[in-house]
Write a protein that holds these residues in place. Structure first.
Motif, mmCIF file in Angstrom:
data_model
loop_
_atom_site.group_PDB
_atom_site.id
_atom_site.type_symbol
_atom_site.label_atom_id
_atom_site.label_comp_id
_atom_site.label_asym_id
_atom_site.label_seq_id
_atom_site.Cartn_x
_atom_site.Cartn_y
_atom_site.Cartn_z
ATOM 1 N N ARG A 148 0.996 -1.275 0.086
ATOM 2 C CA ARG A 148 -0.087 0.090 0.171
ATOM 3 C C ARG A 148 0.859 1.417 -0.128
ATOM 4 O O ARG A 148 0.393 2.322 -0.641
ATOM 5 C CB ARG A 148 -0.839 -0.029 1.239
ATOM 6 N N LEU A 149 2.054 1.187 0.870
ATOM 7 C CA LEU A 149 2.714 2.347 0.873
ATOM 8 C C LEU A 149 3.927 2.283 -0.299
ATOM 9 O O LEU A 149 4.956 3.267 -0.119
ATOM 10 C CB LEU A 149 3.460 2.465 2.353
ATOM 11 N N CYS A 150 3.788 1.703 -0.974
ATOM 12 C CA CYS A 150 5.011 1.326 -2.301
ATOM 13 C C CYS A 150 6.394 1.223 -1.653
ATOM 14 O O CYS A 150 7.202 1.790 -2.060
ATOM 15 C CB CYS A 150 4.880 2.437 -3.136
ATOM 16 N N HIS A 151 6.474 0.331 -0.700
ATOM 17 C CA HIS A 151 7.679 0.179 -0.018
ATOM 18 C C HIS A 151 8.422 -0.881 -0.648
ATOM 19 O O HIS A 151 8.047 -1.751 -1.454
ATOM 20 C CB HIS A 151 7.360 -0.537 1.262
ATOM 21 N N SER A 152 9.862 -0.807 -0.523
ATOM 22 C CA SER A 152 10.831 -1.544 -1.135
ATOM 23 C C SER A 152 11.252 -2.535 -0.080
ATOM 24 O O SER A 152 10.891 -2.288 1.108
ATOM 25 C CB SER A 152 12.268 -1.052 -1.756
ATOM 26 N N ASP A 153 11.724 -3.753 -0.359
ATOM 27 C CA ASP A 153 11.995 -4.895 0.440
ATOM 28 C C ASP A 153 12.835 -4.351 1.604
ATOM 29 O O ASP A 153 12.929 -4.811 2.877
ATOM 30 C CB ASP A 153 12.453 -6.038 0.081
ATOM 31 N N GLY A 154 13.790 -3.476 1.159
ATOM 32 C CA GLY A 154 14.602 -2.984 2.163
ATOM 33 C C GLY A 154 14.286 -2.178 3.094
ATOM 34 O O GLY A 154 15.107 -1.986 4.205
ATOM 35 N N SER A 155 13.169 -1.573 3.196
ATOM 36 C CA SER A 155 12.368 -0.889 4.182
ATOM 37 C C SER A 155 11.929 -1.581 5.209
ATOM 38 O O SER A 155 11.166 -1.120 5.975
ATOM 39 C CB SER A 155 11.685 0.257 3.520
ATOM 40 N N ILE A 156 11.857 -2.988 5.250
ATOM 41 C CA ILE A 156 11.155 -3.903 6.039
ATOM 42 C C ILE A 156 12.383 -4.423 6.906
ATOM 43 O O ILE A 156 13.103 -5.260 6.596
ATOM 44 C CB ILE A 156 10.235 -4.972 5.453
ATOM 45 N N ILE A 157 12.052 -4.331 8.029
ATOM 46 C CA ILE A 157 13.232 -4.925 9.122
ATOM 47 C C ILE A 157 12.389 -6.031 10.147
ATOM 48 O O ILE A 157 11.672 -5.672 10.753
ATOM 49 C CB ILE A 157 14.031 -3.910 9.797
ATOM 50 N N ARG A 158 12.995 -7.102 10.107
ATOM 51 C CA ARG A 158 12.067 -8.220 10.892
ATOM 52 C C ARG A 158 13.101 -8.506 12.191
ATOM 53 O O ARG A 158 14.355 -8.463 12.209
ATOM 54 C CB ARG A 158 12.417 -9.623 10.245
ATOM 55 N N VAL A 159 12.407 -8.146 13.333
ATOM 56 C CA VAL A 159 13.074 -8.209 14.626
ATOM 57 C C VAL A 159 12.579 -9.345 15.505
ATOM 58 O O VAL A 159 11.338 -9.413 15.824
ATOM 59 C CB VAL A 159 12.646 -6.919 15.385
ATOM 60 N N ALA A 160 13.499 -10.257 15.771
ATOM 61 C CA ALA A 160 13.019 -11.658 16.590
ATOM 62 C C ALA A 160 12.846 -11.068 17.941
ATOM 63 O O ALA A 160 13.741 -10.086 18.554
ATOM 64 C CB ALA A 160 14.074 -12.346 16.297
#
Length: 286
Positions: free
Chosen positions: A273-285
């Motif tokens: 929806r926000l036209c994000h790239s994968d690099g803007s998503i950070i997975r935090v365990a």
């Protein structure tokens, strides 16, 4: 005896708009002190949905446990908020279940079905309105937040209810809190058309969003919060990001957003929806 030192994970830097996939409290604990100007969010409502995740908020066995868990999240959020920052919280109410441990689906909203529901809270009776918004507001006030306003979100297109012994509920609360006694608030940016100061009843239609989860914020509910409580270039945080409406409105008004969302499907939806790239998503365990 062998000993070892557990190192605390490094802080998560904020260099622009970002979505964190993970538990709200876990991510907040790693965000820098005083790094965001405004928080706008709608936590999961108690006993309303089963998101099928062991870390989810909203299915705690008792209402005090639910309130206390949210207090812990917002206590950490307070550290992340700048000293002149503002917090806006939308939280819905509900009626006691009468100790029914399930809820049937309906044709219009299959997600309404639940195989488990919390019991009626101690001290309440069957059919009681629980007063969850005010219970949370007073708990946050006791925890150090300044409770500055209770906004009534009136829904002109509110859903009908099959009830005959009370009025149909077509409103929710949006609470405004500040971290300190003095804080940033741009009242000129939200004056009404006749020049009056913004009133505390907002008439905002609910809006469906294809593909979104069932608790989507209407953008018009978010806009006054963004405009009044942040400046262009500021960071706006939503620790329960959902389908990303807070991020969308922040983006449209020249702010950077920080979204935290536990559910991967909603993260993907918000990113699209926000036209994000994968690099803007950070997975935090956890």
């Amino acid at each position: 005896m062998k000993t070892s030192r557990i190192r605390r994970p490094p802080p998560l830097a904020l260099n622009g708009s970002v979505i964190f996939e993970g538990d709200a409290l876990t991510v907040l604990q790693r965000l820098p002190d005083r790094s965001v100007q405004c928080l706008i969010t709608s936590p999961p409502y108690w006993g309303l949905r089963d998101y099928k995740n062991t870390e989810q908020i909203g299915l705690e066995p008792t209402l005090p446990q639910f309130i206390n868990r949210l207090l812990t999240v917002f206590r950490e959020a307070r550290r992340v908020l700048k000293d002149d920052g503002v917090l806006w919280i939308n939280i819905g109410d509900g009626f006691t279940s009468g100790n029914r441990t399930w809820r049937a689906p309906d044709k219009k909203n299959p997600a309404r079905a639940m195989s488990m529901r919390p019991e009626t809270p101690e001290g309440l009776k069957p059919k009681d309105l629980m007063g969850i918004p005010w219970r949370l507001a007073f708990a946050l006030q006791d925890d150090g937040w300044y409770l500055r306003a209770d906004v009534i979100w009136n829904k002109p297109n509110g859903m009908p209810e099959s009830v005959r012994d009370r009025p149909t509920r077509t409103h929710e609360y949006l609470f405004m809190f500040s971290k300190e006694e003095q804080y940033f608030y741009n009242r000129d940016s939200v004056r009404e058309g006749n020049g009056r100061n913004l009133r505390s009843v907002w008439n905002v239609n609910t809006l469906p969003f294809a593909g979104a989860h069932f608790a989507t914020f209407p953008p018009k509910l978010i806009e006054p919060c963004i405009r009044s409580s942040s400046r262009p270039g500021d960071f706006v945080l939503d620790p329960f990001f959902g389908s990303g409406t807070v991020g969308l409105v922040a983006q449209e008004h020249g702010r950077s957003y920080v979204g935290i969302e536990l559910h991967p499907a909603y993260v993907a939806l918000a990113a699209e929806r926000l036209c994000h790239s994968d690099g803007s998503i950070i997975r935090v365990a956890a």
